[in-house]
Design a protein around this motif. Structure first.
Motif, PDB file in Angstrom:
ATOM      1  N   ALA A 241     -31.096 -20.422  -5.931  1.00  0.00           N
ATOM      2  CA  ALA A 241     -31.327 -20.280  -7.369  1.00  0.00           C
ATOM      3  C   ALA A 241     -32.272 -21.348  -7.893  1.00  0.00           C
ATOM      4  O   ALA A 241     -33.242 -21.060  -8.611  1.00  0.00           O
ATOM      5  N   VAL A 242     -32.018 -22.597  -7.523  1.00  0.00           N
ATOM      6  CA  VAL A 242     -32.801 -23.721  -8.041  1.00  0.00           C
ATOM      7  C   VAL A 242     -34.216 -23.713  -7.476  1.00  0.00           C
ATOM      8  O   VAL A 242     -35.196 -23.913  -8.201  1.00  0.00           O
ATOM      9  N   ALA A 243     -34.325 -23.481  -6.180  1.00  0.00           N
ATOM     10  CA  ALA A 243     -35.650 -23.472  -5.554  1.00  0.00           C
ATOM     11  C   ALA A 243     -36.524 -22.386  -6.155  1.00  0.00           C
ATOM     12  O   ALA A 243     -37.731 -22.593  -6.355  1.00  0.00           O
ATOM     13  N   GLY A 244     -35.927 -21.242  -6.463  1.00  0.00           N
ATOM     14  CA  GLY A 244     -36.694 -20.177  -7.085  1.00  0.00           C
ATOM     15  C   GLY A 244     -37.264 -20.585  -8.430  1.00  0.00           C
ATOM     16  O   GLY A 244     -38.422 -20.281  -8.751  1.00  0.00           O
ATOM     17  N   GLU A 245     -36.464 -21.293  -9.213  1.00  0.00           N
ATOM     18  CA  GLU A 245     -36.926 -21.762 -10.521  1.00  0.00           C
ATOM     19  C   GLU A 245     -38.040 -22.801 -10.373  1.00  0.00           C
ATOM     20  O   GLU A 245     -39.023 -22.794 -11.123  1.00  0.00           O
ATOM     21  N   ILE A 246     -37.891 -23.688  -9.408  1.00  0.00           N
ATOM     22  CA  ILE A 246     -38.896 -24.742  -9.201  1.00  0.00           C
ATOM     23  C   ILE A 246     -40.222 -24.140  -8.755  1.00  0.00           C
ATOM     24  O   ILE A 246     -41.292 -24.501  -9.258  1.00  0.00           O
ATOM     25  N   ARG A 247     -40.155 -23.202  -7.817  1.00  0.00           N
ATOM     26  CA  ARG A 247     -41.378 -22.570  -7.332  1.00  0.00           C
ATOM     27  C   ARG A 247     -42.050 -21.767  -8.450  1.00  0.00           C
ATOM     28  O   ARG A 247     -43.281 -21.776  -8.579  1.00  0.00           O
ATOM     29  N   ALA A 248     -41.243 -21.090  -9.264  1.00  0.00           N
ATOM     30  CA  ALA A 248     -41.799 -20.309 -10.370  1.00  0.00           C
ATOM     31  C   ALA A 248     -42.504 -21.204 -11.381  1.00  0.00           C
ATOM     32  O   ALA A 248     -43.464 -20.780 -12.039  1.00  0.00           O
ATOM     33  N   ALA A 249     -42.035 -22.454 -11.494  1.00  0.00           N
ATOM     34  CA  ALA A 249     -42.655 -23.413 -12.421  1.00  0.00           C
ATOM     35  C   ALA A 249     -43.915 -24.051 -11.838  1.00  0.00           C
ATOM     36  O   ALA A 249     -44.602 -24.798 -12.536  1.00  0.00           O
ATOM     37  N   GLY A 250     -44.180 -23.795 -10.556  1.00  0.00           N
ATOM     38  CA  GLY A 250     -45.416 -24.274  -9.945  1.00  0.00           C
ATOM     39  C   GLY A 250     -45.319 -25.628  -9.266  1.00  0.00           C
ATOM     40  O   GLY A 250     -46.354 -26.208  -8.908  1.00  0.00           O
ATOM     41  N   PHE A 251     -44.098 -26.126  -9.044  1.00  0.00           N
ATOM     42  CA  PHE A 251     -43.939 -27.430  -8.406  1.00  0.00           C
ATOM     43  C   PHE A 251     -43.655 -27.277  -6.911  1.00  0.00           C
ATOM     44  O   PHE A 251     -43.067 -26.274  -6.478  1.00  0.00           O
ATOM     45  N   ASN A 252     -44.078 -28.291  -6.137  1.00  0.00           N
ATOM     46  CA  ASN A 252     -43.787 -28.256  -4.701  1.00  0.00           C
ATOM     47  C   ASN A 252     -43.257 -29.575  -4.142  1.00  0.00           C
ATOM     48  O   ASN A 252     -42.930 -29.661  -2.960  1.00  0.00           O
ATOM     49  N   LYS A 253     -43.154 -30.607  -4.987  1.00  0.00           N
ATOM     50  CA  LYS A 253     -42.641 -31.903  -4.536  1.00  0.00           C
ATOM     51  C   LYS A 253     -41.605 -32.378  -5.556  1.00  0.00           C
ATOM     52  O   LYS A 253     -41.939 -32.605  -6.725  1.00  0.00           O
ATOM     53  N   VAL A 254     -40.366 -32.508  -5.137  1.00  0.00           N
ATOM     54  CA  VAL A 254     -39.279 -32.769  -6.082  1.00  0.00           C
ATOM     55  C   VAL A 254     -38.437 -33.960  -5.639  1.00  0.00           C
ATOM     56  O   VAL A 254     -38.290 -34.242  -4.449  1.00  0.00           O
ATOM     57  N   GLY A 255     -37.882 -34.641  -6.628  1.00  0.00           N
ATOM     58  CA  GLY A 255     -36.885 -35.663  -6.367  1.00  0.00           C
ATOM     59  C   GLY A 255     -35.498 -35.033  -6.403  1.00  0.00           C
ATOM     60  O   GLY A 255     -35.259 -34.091  -7.151  1.00  0.00           O
ATOM     61  N   LEU A 256     -34.589 -35.556  -5.597  1.00  0.00           N
ATOM     62  CA  LEU A 256     -33.235 -35.011  -5.510  1.00  0.00           C
ATOM     63  C   LEU A 256     -32.212 -36.098  -5.809  1.00  0.00           C
ATOM     64  O   LEU A 256     -32.182 -37.139  -5.137  1.00  0.00           O
ATOM     65  N   LEU A 257     -31.373 -35.847  -6.809  1.00  0.00           N
ATOM     66  CA  LEU A 257     -30.235 -36.710  -7.111  1.00  0.00           C
ATOM     67  C   LEU A 257     -28.954 -35.934  -6.841  1.00  0.00           C
ATOM     68  O   LEU A 257     -28.870 -34.736  -7.117  1.00  0.00           O
ATOM     69  N   GLY A 258     -27.949 -36.616  -6.332  1.00  0.00           N
ATOM     70  CA  GLY A 258     -26.665 -35.983  -6.076  1.00  0.00           C
ATOM     71  C   GLY A 258     -25.731 -36.960  -5.399  1.00  0.00           C
ATOM     72  O   GLY A 258     -25.974 -38.173  -5.401  1.00  0.00           O
ATOM     73  N   THR A 259     -24.668 -36.446  -4.826  1.00  0.00           N
ATOM     74  CA  THR A 259     -23.787 -37.317  -4.064  1.00  0.00           C
ATOM     75  C   THR A 259     -24.520 -37.819  -2.826  1.00  0.00           C
ATOM     76  O   THR A 259     -25.567 -37.284  -2.436  1.00  0.00           O
ATOM     77  N   ARG A 260     -23.950 -38.825  -2.191  1.00  0.00           N
ATOM     78  CA  ARG A 260     -24.531 -39.327  -0.943  1.00  0.00           C
ATOM     79  C   ARG A 260     -24.663 -38.196   0.077  1.00  0.00           C
ATOM     80  O   ARG A 260     -25.652 -38.101   0.801  1.00  0.00           O
ATOM     81  N   PHE A 261     -23.682 -37.307   0.096  1.00  0.00           N
ATOM     82  CA  PHE A 261     -23.694 -36.210   1.063  1.00  0.00           C
ATOM     83  C   PHE A 261     -24.862 -35.264   0.796  1.00  0.00           C
ATOM     84  O   PHE A 261     -25.566 -34.831   1.710  1.00  0.00           O
TER      85      PHE A 261
END
Length: 229
Positions: free
Chosen positions: A107-127
Motif C-alpha cells: 500500500a505504502v510503496a504504491g503511494e510513494i511511487r505514484a508521487a514520483g519518489f524513489n529514495k525514502v527514509g524509513l522510521l519505525g521500530t528497531r525490527f
C-alpha cells in the motif's frame, strides 16, 4: 461491501486510528449512515512485545496466525495486520488462512511511487528498520531505503515502546525525531515513511521538509478501496 478483519492491539493506541480512518473513508465514499463491515481481534501487546524482544518470531507468528484464523471464521474477507513490525510474520499468517492479507508495504510503496519518489527514509521500530523484511519489500517496488544510524535507531525504538505505545507524546522526543528526519533528508531522502503505526501521534507534515507517508492512514484507505471493489 466486503468485510475487513483487523489484527489489532499492537498497540491499541494505533488500532483506534485504523478503525476511525476506515469508517471515515467508507462514509466519504458511500455517504449517509454507511459504516465499515469490520471484525477486530485485539491481542495483548505485552505478550507480543516480549516475543519480539526475545527474538521468538515463530511463536509470535503462531499467535497472530491463530488470530487470523479466528477472523476468517468470523466472516472476514481479507486481513490487515495493524502494525508495521508484525508484517515480519506475514508469511505465517498468509499460510494459515485462505483469505488475502493486505500488506502495508504494498500500500505504502504504491503511494510513494505514484508521487514520483524513489529514495525514502524509513522510521519505525528497531525490527522494522534493521531486519530485512520491510526494506527488502520496499526495494521490490523499486525504492531505495535510508535508515538512521545506530544511535538514532535506538532512540526512535525507545520512544515508540516507552512513550507512544503508552499514549505519551513528549516534546523533547519530537525535537529529536525532527533532527533525525532532517539528517535523512540531507542524505538524499525525498520522502519519509512513518513505518510504525504510532508515529503519527508524535510527528506530522509540519515536522519535516519532505512529504511524510503515514502507513496507518494509507493502509486503512487502501483496505477501503479493496472492500468496495
Amino acid at each position: 461491501m466486503k468485510t475487513l478483519g483487523l489484527i489489532g492491539g499492537m498497540s491499541w493506541e494505533s488500532t483506534v486510528p485504523y478503525y476511525r480512518f476506515i469508517n471515515e473513508a467508507i462514509k466519504a465514499r458511500l455517504g449517509g449512515l454507511h459504516s465499515a463491515k469490520l471484525v477486530l481481534y485485539s491481542v495483548d501487546f505485552d505478550e507480543i512485545a516480549q516475543l519480539q524482544h526475545a527474538g521468538d518470531w515463530d511463536t509470535a507468528g503462531r499467535v497472530l496466525a491463530d488470530a487470523a484464523q479466528r477472523l476468517e471464521a468470523a466472516g472476514a474477507n481479507a486481513l490487515l495486520i495493524c502494525a508495521n513490525t508484525m508484517h515480519k510474520v506475514a508469511p505465517a499468517i498468509e499460510a494459515a488462512v485462505r483469505i488475502p492479507v493486505l500488506h502495508v508495504v504494498d500500500a505504502v510503496a504504491g503511494e510513494i511511487r505514484a508521487a514520483g519518489f524513489n529514495k525514502v527514509g524509513l522510521l519505525g521500530t528497531r525490527f522494522t528498520m534493521e531486519h530485512p523484511f520491510y526494506a527488502d519489500h520496499l526495494r521490490q517496488h523499486g525504492l531505495e531505503v535510508l535508515t538512521p544510524d545506530q544511535t538514532d535507531r535506538d532512540l526512535v525504538h525507545r520512544v515508540i515502546y516507552e512513550e507512544l505505545c503508552l499514549g505519551k507524546t513528549v516534546d523533547a522526543s519530537r525535537t529529536e525525531y525532527r533532527r533525525i528526519m532532517a539528517d535523512m533528508v540531507a542524505r538524499g531522502a525525498q520522502a519519509i515513511i512513518l513505518g510504525c503505526t504510532e508515529l503519527s501521534m508524535l510527528i506530522g507534515p509540519q515536522d519535516a521538509t519532505v512529504p511524510l507517508f503515514d502507513t496507518t492512514a494509507i493502509h486503512a484507505h487502501k483496505a477501503v478501496e479493496w472492500a468496495l471493489e
